[in-house]
Design a protein around this motif. Structure first.
Motif, PDB file in Angstrom:
ATOM      1  N   VAL A   3       0.861  -1.184   0.000  1.00 27.14           N
ATOM      2  CA  VAL A   3       0.000   0.000   0.000  1.00 27.14           C
ATOM      3  C   VAL A   3       0.894   1.229   0.000  1.00 27.14           C
ATOM      4  N   SER A   4       0.640   2.140  -0.936  1.00 29.51           N
ATOM      5  CA  SER A   4       1.442   3.366  -1.004  1.00 29.51           C
ATOM      6  C   SER A   4       0.549   4.582  -0.877  1.00 29.51           C
ATOM      7  N   VAL A   5       0.962   5.461   0.001  1.00 29.33           N
ATOM      8  CA  VAL A   5       0.263   6.729   0.168  1.00 29.33           C
ATOM      9  C   VAL A   5       1.192   7.788  -0.392  1.00 29.33           C
ATOM     10  N   LEU A  23       3.752   7.492   2.453  1.00 29.62           N
ATOM     11  CA  LEU A  23       4.128   6.320   3.250  1.00 29.62           C
ATOM     12  C   LEU A  23       4.051   5.078   2.367  1.00 29.62           C
ATOM     13  N   ASP A  24       5.085   4.249   2.426  1.00 28.72           N
ATOM     14  CA  ASP A  24       5.062   2.983   1.704  1.00 28.72           C
ATOM     15  C   ASP A  24       4.932   1.848   2.701  1.00 28.72           C
ATOM     16  N   TYR A  60      -2.160   4.032  -3.579  1.00 30.08           N
ATOM     17  CA  TYR A  60      -1.997   2.871  -4.456  1.00 30.08           C
ATOM     18  C   TYR A  60      -2.143   1.596  -3.651  1.00 30.08           C
ATOM     19  N   PHE A  61      -2.899   0.648  -4.214  1.00 27.72           N
ATOM     20  CA  PHE A  61      -2.949  -0.709  -3.679  1.00 27.72           C
ATOM     21  C   PHE A  61      -2.170  -1.553  -4.676  1.00 27.72           C
ATOM     22  N   GLY A  62      -0.967  -2.004  -4.321  1.00 24.05           N
ATOM     23  CA  GLY A  62      -0.111  -2.636  -5.305  1.00 24.05           C
ATOM     24  C   GLY A  62       0.265  -1.588  -6.344  1.00 24.05           C
ATOM     25  N   ALA A  63       0.141  -1.931  -7.630  1.00 20.33           N
ATOM     26  CA  ALA A  63       0.483  -0.973  -8.677  1.00 20.33           C
ATOM     27  C   ALA A  63      -0.730  -0.140  -9.079  1.00 20.33           C
TER      28      ALA A  63
END
Lengths: 350, 286
Positions: A3-5, A23-24, A60-63
């Motif tokens: 999960v990427s913010v 945040l990754d 992002y959830f995954g890519a």
């Protein structure tokens, strides 16, 4: 699921609750969002879940860019602070809810749902309670039902808002250990919000320390405790003492007295700043000629295996208060002088 | 060991004399102003025996009045059920501009005299109004017909459901709904399986009060009805007409039906409160 913010900003009535937060989160990690109330940690969790929409930025959830996905589409397991169990449904119906509301084509049949509920109940160690109603359960049991209900939809990410906040200390400790085991067994990417640093440090792979809508530091428990990167993190996590200091000629001074410690590369090179150290990271200096900090004992108290001395340091009119640990044999009577030097410390510019 | 015995009294407890006096006043007041009139209605209705009572009800105009009252309540109550839930949902679960204004507006029918509520519709739809000629040329009758009575009743009884639900829904918050959504439920499923069960007793309570008022409303309906016997007379209006014609038995017979409705409402309300007190209590903190 990673999960990427990315550069998230969230405003409520024009007041920013989160400002440029990135945040990754790696797949399978157990992450704690730690901060005082109002730091934006719950807002960040709700943004990841899709219960709030960001003002700016992407998630992002995954890519895949999930920023515009609804909460239903994100397929996250969310456990609410006060559990939000459906009070008119039994435990079994609560857990089955996420499966029974699926469209006819994707919905498992009744026997399959019952089997899955049985499995989940076993997993949260509540077998036999399926016919109970939420108000017939203890706080810890409700918490586990809420977790089982969130897990029923086989979420990609598990999000928990203050999961132990409403429980008493003993249950909290048990559940904490249980959640860690649960996470290790299922391997879900898990993010939980807490204001309890002990909980965050004990439980999480990485701790995200937040303050006033921004991330202060991300790191392991050791990182944030031993290598705090800001005055906020140093004072928020663990006990600490701080003093205004000056760095000049390669030495740290407090009110023109050298402390006998030399700044390292990570410290400020010169000028005014603040010195932070922890009460246990000090050494008493017996030699009256050696440079050291000198304080008068205001009070001292016995705390389990140690003695804590409350010192007044500096000019008598406006002293700075500092707590340090002293050996049990030290007299530390009120009014006596104690000379000491921090062994582990850090300076921050003003 | 001998010791003096004290009669300990909790600080909020009054002396027995004060207590009994207060209780007596309360009961006397109740008996005089509530129970006595109610009993009088039934005594008056049965003064000439049960035969006369039923005969006076078995009158075409009376039956028409009963039918009209049931029809009006049958339309007004479901409408206000839907409006009330929608308004309460909007106010309790969302933040928007003009929320305070909407909340005040919901109370308007309570703060305005029913006669004025009726007059508003006369002004809107009457022959002298801007809409009047258009309605007439299209053969639409609102005033002095059933639609007008329904409109006036809807207006007067609007606040009951909404006011019952707003505090209840505000107290429950949005947590349950968010949980349902996060579990994949659609908005409609969330309302049906989560919100509605959470508010059902409060809703029933509101509907009950709404219905009692819808059937009993006099003022607003009187203005828009036109008092056409057998056509636009509701039960309360019919009672007045019968009474003015000195047909006391028939007047009180119809009145006793309305009173019986009130009693049934009270009984159901009491039963609800006994069983679901906590859930309804949240709705009565206004």
């Amino acid at each position: 699921m990673d999960v990427s913010v990315k550069n998230i900003r969230k405003e409520f009535d024009r007041y920013p609750a989160l400002n440029d937060v990135s945040l990754d989160i790696r797949s399978g990690e157990l992450i704690a969002l730690l901060g005082p109330s109002g730091s934006g940690k719950t807002t960040l969790l709700r943004l990841i879940a899709g219960l709030e929409q960001p003002t700016l930025g992407k998630i992002y959830f995954g890519a895949e860019d999930a920023s515009h996905r609804t909460v239903q589409e994100r397929h996250v397991g969310f456990v609410f602070q006060h559990y939000a169990l459906f009070r008119h449904m039994t435990v079994a119906d609560n857990i089955a809810f996420g499966l029974t509301v699926r469209p006819r084509g994707e919905r498992p049949d009744k026997a399959e749902i019952r089997r899955r509920v049985g499995e989940l109940l076993e997993m949260v160690q509540l077998s036999g309670l399926e016919k109970r109603y939420p108000n017939q359960l203890s706080g810890g049991q409700r918490q586990r039902v809420a977790l089982a209900r969130a897990m029923a939809i086989e979420p990609k990410v598990l999000l928990l808002d203050e999961p132990f906040g409403a429980l008493d200390a003993k249950v909290r400790k048990e559940l904490r250990r249980w959640l860690r085991e649960f996470h290790d067994r299922t391997g879900h990417t898990t993010v939980f919000v807490t204001h309890d640093q002990e909980e965050a440090l004990e439980l999480a792979d990485r701790v995200v320390v937040m303050s006033q809508g921004a991330i202060e530091q991300v790191g392991s428990s050791d990182d944030v405790y031993d290598r705090p990167n800001s005055p906020f993190v140093f004072s928020f996590i663990g006990d600490s003492a701080s003093l205004p200091i000056r760095v000049a000629d390669g030495a740290v001074h407090f009110q023109d007295t050298p402390l006998g410690i030399t700044p390292r590369a990570s410290d400020i090179a010169s000028g005014a700043g603040t010195l932070f150290f922890r009460p246990q990271d000090v050494v008493l200096i017996e030699d009256p000629a050696a440079p050291a900090l000198e304080g008068r004992v205001a009070t001292s108290r016995r705390l389990a295996g140690t003695r804590i001395a409350d010192l007044d340091i500096g000019k008598p009119g406006a002293p700075h208060h500092v707590e340090i640990e002293v050996p049990l044999e030290a007299t530390a009577a009120t009014g006596t002088a104690i000379r000491f030097r921090p062994t582990r410390w850090k300076t921050f510019a003003e | 060991m001998a010791h003096k015995s004290f009669r300990l009294r909790s600080p909020t407890t009054e002396a027995p004399l004060a207590r009994y006096t207060l209780m007596a006043v309360a009961f006397l007041f109740l008996a005089l102003f509530l129970i006595l009139p109610l009993v009088a209605v039934f005594i008056e209705a049965f003064r000439r025996g049960a035969g006369e009572f039923f005969a006076s009800l078995d009158d075409p105009d009376t039956l028409a009045a009963i039918r009209l009252t049931l029809t009006v309540a049958g339309i007004a109550v479901p409408l206000n059920l839907v409006f009330g839930v929608a308004a309460a949902w909007a106010i309790a679960k969302f933040e928007f501009k003009g929320k305070a204004f909407l909340t005040t507006l919901i109370d308007l029918p309570f703060s305005v005299s029913p006669v004025i509520s009726g007059l508003v519709y006369v002004l809107l739809f009457g022959a002298g109004s801007a809409l009047g000629p258009w309605l007439k040329s299209h053969g639409i009758e609102i005033l002095f017909a059933v639609p007008g009575i329904v409109l006036a009743t809807v207006f007067v009884t609007f606040p009951f459901v909404a006011r019952e639900l707003i505090p209840l829904m505000q107290e429950q918050g949005t947590g349950d709904e968010e949980a349902a959504l996060s579990l994949g439920a659609s908005g409609w499923q969330t309302f049906w399986y989560v919100t509605l069960p959470n508010i059902k007793w409060g809703l029933l309570y509101g509907v009950l009060l709404c219905n009692a008022r819808a059937m009993g409303e006099f003022g607003a309906v009187s203005v828009v009805s036109g008092h056409i016997r057998g056509l636009t007379n509701t039960m309360p209006l019919h009672v007045e007409i019968l009474y003015n014609e000195y047909n006391f038995v028939a007047a009180f017979a119809v009145a006793s039906l309305l009173a019986a409705l009130a009693l049934v409402t009270l009984v159901v309300k009491t039963v609800l409160e006994l069983h679901y007190g906590a859930e309804i209590a949240a709705g009565r903190k206004h």
